[in-house]
Scaffold this motif. Sequence first.
Motif, PDB file in Angstrom:
ATOM      1  N   GLN A 128       0.836  -1.186   0.000  1.00  9.11           N
ATOM      2  CA  GLN A 128       0.000   0.000   0.000  1.00  9.11           C
ATOM      3  C   GLN A 128       0.880   1.248   0.000  1.00  9.11           C
ATOM      4  OE1 GLN A 128      -3.403   0.439  -0.313  1.00  9.11           O
ATOM      5  NE2 GLN A 128      -2.785   2.584  -0.497  1.00  9.11           N
ATOM      6  N   THR A 129       0.630   2.121  -0.949  1.00  8.73           N
ATOM      7  CA  THR A 129       1.409   3.349  -1.049  1.00  8.73           C
ATOM      8  C   THR A 129       0.742   4.479  -0.265  1.00  8.73           C
ATOM      9  OG1 THR A 129       0.289   3.904  -3.112  1.00  8.73           O
ATOM     10  CG2 THR A 129       2.374   2.720  -3.286  1.00  8.73           C
ATOM     11  N   VAL A 130       1.518   5.549  -0.044  1.00  4.80           N
ATOM     12  CA  VAL A 130       1.005   6.734   0.645  1.00  4.80           C
ATOM     13  C   VAL A 130       1.336   7.961  -0.180  1.00  4.80           C
ATOM     14  CG1 VAL A 130       1.198   5.690   2.938  1.00  4.80           C
ATOM     15  CG2 VAL A 130       3.119   7.022   2.005  1.00  4.80           C
ATOM     16  N   ALA A 131       0.609   9.035   0.050  1.00  2.00           N
ATOM     17  CA  ALA A 131       0.783  10.268  -0.719  1.00  2.00           C
ATOM     18  C   ALA A 131       0.121  11.411   0.033  1.00  2.00           C
ATOM     19  CB  ALA A 131       0.159  10.104  -2.108  1.00  2.00           C
ATOM     20  N   PHE A 187       3.866  16.612  -2.659  1.00  5.51           N
ATOM     21  CA  PHE A 187       3.347  17.641  -1.758  1.00  5.51           C
ATOM     22  C   PHE A 187       3.417  19.018  -2.403  1.00  5.51           C
ATOM     23  CE2 PHE A 187       3.293  14.608   1.697  1.00  5.51           C
ATOM     24  CZ  PHE A 187       2.331  15.129   2.561  1.00  5.51           C
ATOM     25  N   LEU A 188       4.470  19.270  -3.176  1.00  4.99           N
ATOM     26  CA  LEU A 188       4.660  20.589  -3.767  1.00  4.99           C
ATOM     27  C   LEU A 188       3.661  20.892  -4.881  1.00  4.99           C
ATOM     28  CD1 LEU A 188       8.559  20.571  -4.041  1.00  4.99           C
ATOM     29  CD2 LEU A 188       7.192  21.917  -2.426  1.00  4.99           C
ATOM     30  N   SER A 189       3.356  19.912  -5.702  1.00  7.00           N
ATOM     31  CA  SER A 189       2.561  20.176  -6.902  1.00  7.00           C
ATOM     32  C   SER A 189       1.060  20.209  -6.615  1.00  7.00           C
ATOM     33  CB  SER A 189       2.836  19.111  -7.962  1.00  7.00           C
ATOM     34  OG  SER A 189       2.006  19.318  -9.089  1.00  7.00           O
ATOM     35  N   PRO A 190       0.355  21.219  -7.130  1.00  7.89           N
ATOM     36  CA  PRO A 190      -1.100  21.260  -6.960  1.00  7.89           C
ATOM     37  C   PRO A 190      -1.816  20.154  -7.731  1.00  7.89           C
ATOM     38  CG  PRO A 190      -0.383  23.024  -8.420  1.00  7.89           C
ATOM     39  CD  PRO A 190       0.859  22.410  -7.839  1.00  7.89           C
ATOM     40  N   LEU A 191      -1.115  19.485  -8.638  1.00  9.11           N
ATOM     41  CA  LEU A 191      -1.739  18.382  -9.371  1.00  9.11           C
ATOM     42  C   LEU A 191      -1.893  17.141  -8.499  1.00  9.11           C
ATOM     43  CD1 LEU A 191       0.176  18.628 -12.774  1.00  9.11           C
ATOM     44  CD2 LEU A 191      -2.070  19.581 -12.202  1.00  9.11           C
ATOM     45  N   SER A 192      -1.020  16.953  -7.543  1.00 10.30           N
ATOM     46  CA  SER A 192      -1.043  15.760  -6.702  1.00 10.30           C
ATOM     47  C   SER A 192      -1.425  16.052  -5.261  1.00 10.30           C
ATOM     48  CB  SER A 192       0.323  15.067  -6.727  1.00 10.30           C
ATOM     49  OG  SER A 192       1.362  15.997  -6.516  1.00 10.30           O
ATOM     50  N   ASN A 193      -1.390  17.305  -4.876  1.00 10.16           N
ATOM     51  CA  ASN A 193      -1.722  17.705  -3.512  1.00 10.16           C
ATOM     52  C   ASN A 193      -3.057  18.445  -3.526  1.00 10.16           C
ATOM     53  OD1 ASN A 193      -1.970  18.835  -0.962  1.00 10.16           O
ATOM     54  ND2 ASN A 193       0.183  19.445  -0.815  1.00 10.16           N
ATOM     55  N   ARG A 194      -4.103  17.769  -3.074  1.00  8.29           N
ATOM     56  CA  ARG A 194      -5.440  18.373  -3.005  1.00  8.29           C
ATOM     57  C   ARG A 194      -5.916  18.507  -1.564  1.00  8.29           C
ATOM     58  NH1 ARG A 194      -7.704  17.360  -8.144  1.00  8.29           N
ATOM     59  NH2 ARG A 194      -6.002  17.595  -9.627  1.00  8.29           N
ATOM     60  N   ASP A 196      -6.817  19.994   2.134  1.00  2.00           N
ATOM     61  CA  ASP A 196      -7.457  21.239   2.561  1.00  2.00           C
ATOM     62  C   ASP A 196      -7.038  21.623   3.977  1.00  2.00           C
ATOM     63  OD1 ASP A 196      -8.785  19.336   4.052  1.00  2.00           O
ATOM     64  OD2 ASP A 196     -10.764  19.726   3.168  1.00  2.00           O
ATOM     65  N   ASP A 197      -5.890  21.068   4.409  1.00  2.04           N
ATOM     66  CA  ASP A 197      -5.370  21.419   5.735  1.00  2.04           C
ATOM     67  C   ASP A 197      -4.129  22.291   5.571  1.00  2.04           C
ATOM     68  OD1 ASP A 197      -3.443  19.650   4.857  1.00  2.04           O
ATOM     69  OD2 ASP A 197      -3.693  18.191   6.483  1.00  2.04           O
ATOM     70  N   GLN A 198      -3.304  22.388   6.592  1.00  2.00           N
ATOM     71  CA  GLN A 198      -2.130  23.262   6.554  1.00  2.00           C
ATOM     72  C   GLN A 198      -1.036  22.762   5.615  1.00  2.00           C
ATOM     73  OE1 GLN A 198       0.160  23.371  10.209  1.00  2.00           O
ATOM     74  NE2 GLN A 198      -0.538  21.320  10.810  1.00  2.00           N
ATOM     75  N   TYR A 199      -1.241  21.589   5.018  1.00  2.00           N
ATOM     76  CA  TYR A 199      -0.265  21.035   4.089  1.00  2.00           C
ATOM     77  C   TYR A 199      -0.735  21.084   2.640  1.00  2.00           C
ATOM     78  CZ  TYR A 199       2.158  19.362   8.236  1.00  2.00           C
ATOM     79  OH  TYR A 199       2.832  19.291   9.430  1.00  2.00           O
ATOM     80  N   GLY A 200      -1.815  21.788   2.376  1.00  2.00           N
ATOM     81  CA  GLY A 200      -2.317  21.863   1.009  1.00  2.00           C
ATOM     82  C   GLY A 200      -2.917  23.213   0.699  1.00  2.00           C
ATOM     83  N   GLY A 201      -3.168  23.438  -0.599  1.00  2.00           N
ATOM     84  CA  GLY A 201      -3.791  24.693  -1.018  1.00  2.00           C
ATOM     85  C   GLY A 201      -2.768  25.710  -1.478  1.00  2.00           C
ATOM     86  N   THR A 202      -2.373  26.606  -0.617  1.00  2.00           N
ATOM     87  CA  THR A 202      -1.437  27.680  -0.979  1.00  2.00           C
ATOM     88  C   THR A 202      -0.032  27.131  -1.182  1.00  2.00           C
ATOM     89  OG1 THR A 202      -0.814  28.187   1.301  1.00  2.00           O
ATOM     90  CG2 THR A 202      -2.786  29.291   0.417  1.00  2.00           C
TER      91      THR A 202
END
Length: 370
Positions: A128-131, A187-194, A196-202
């Motif tokens: 099982q992978t994680v992302a 984590f950096l790319s908005p294509l793979s990071n969706r 809605d917490d402090q680790y995503g969005g901006t």
Amino acid sequence: MSQLFSPISLGPLQLANRIAIAPMCQYSADEGLATDWHMIHLGHLALSGAALLILEATAVVPEGRISPADLGLWSEAHADALAPVVRAIRQYAPIKLAIQLGHAGRKASSAVPWEGGANLAPGAGGWQTVAPSALPHGAGETVPTALDEAGMARIIDGFASAARRSHALGFDAIEIHSAHGYLLHQFLSPLSNRRDDQYGGTLENRMRFPLQVFEAVRAAVPASMVVGVRISAHDWVDGGWDVEQSVAYTQALEKLGCQFMHVSSGGLSPLQQIPAGPGYQIGFAACIKRETSMPVIGVGMITEAVQAEQIVATGQADMVALARAMLFDPRWPWHAAAELGAQVTAPPQYWRSQPRQYKELFGDTRLGQR
């Protein structure tokens, strides 16, 4: 005087020339443990005349491996397996050694390239992978588990522990793998990071976890050990990670004590459209170099000595890194030095190999003609 063969410093690390051997996955480890292949492969490259050899992507936790045959450094047993390789290189070559530490994220659990490289499902040789988000890399692949803060903390600890082992092994530098679509890039790319917490969005939020990883690695080793980062400067997909965001990331890393940037591109999405050609990524390195005081390593289809010389002499990058070209010609630095009228380091066992027209190539007057 050749600029390619002039010295340079990465922080406190002094390098004899501007040529690095880029990390190249070998998919030849046994449960993450280095094997005889690593001794042969790395020992061979250590005699190349390059100034810096960066070991392949080395997983900091078992599930962070790209394939089941990836190198790892998540235990003392893994350090013990790698130690003879480092020791042998130190005995016979002056080349400086770095290790690339990484986690593959959703691109983990894949078959080795010569067996197709496809995603391996849990129960079918994979795991099982994680992302950052529950988004697979490609259609039909395993849907990764979105990391919670406990999972992220475990990975950060894995990076720090692997960094301490790297220092204990005697490596000169660590390169954190934040490129090619692997976990930190995800984590950096908005294509793979969706998220809605402090680790995503901006952008600030998307950079948060990769910067935390860097801080943990930097804190885990002494100031005498150099720590740098490899990035993909562009996703080559509309709406993805790009060079402007890469500059912001570079500047944030520099404030935290990063000592070099190694600039690549792509790897995040199967939709990427890469216009590959000689030096196709050097423009990204040049953009980043203009915005940072750190040394910048450029890479990407650099195959000719004059091409590499021009990249360094014109200030597009401070160093060049070669990968496939070095496999094809493991004495590339020797040949480049001969072409550019420079000198290169070679082991004394090989001193008599230089052709007469390049009698000063190795820069040693003790050469005998017997």
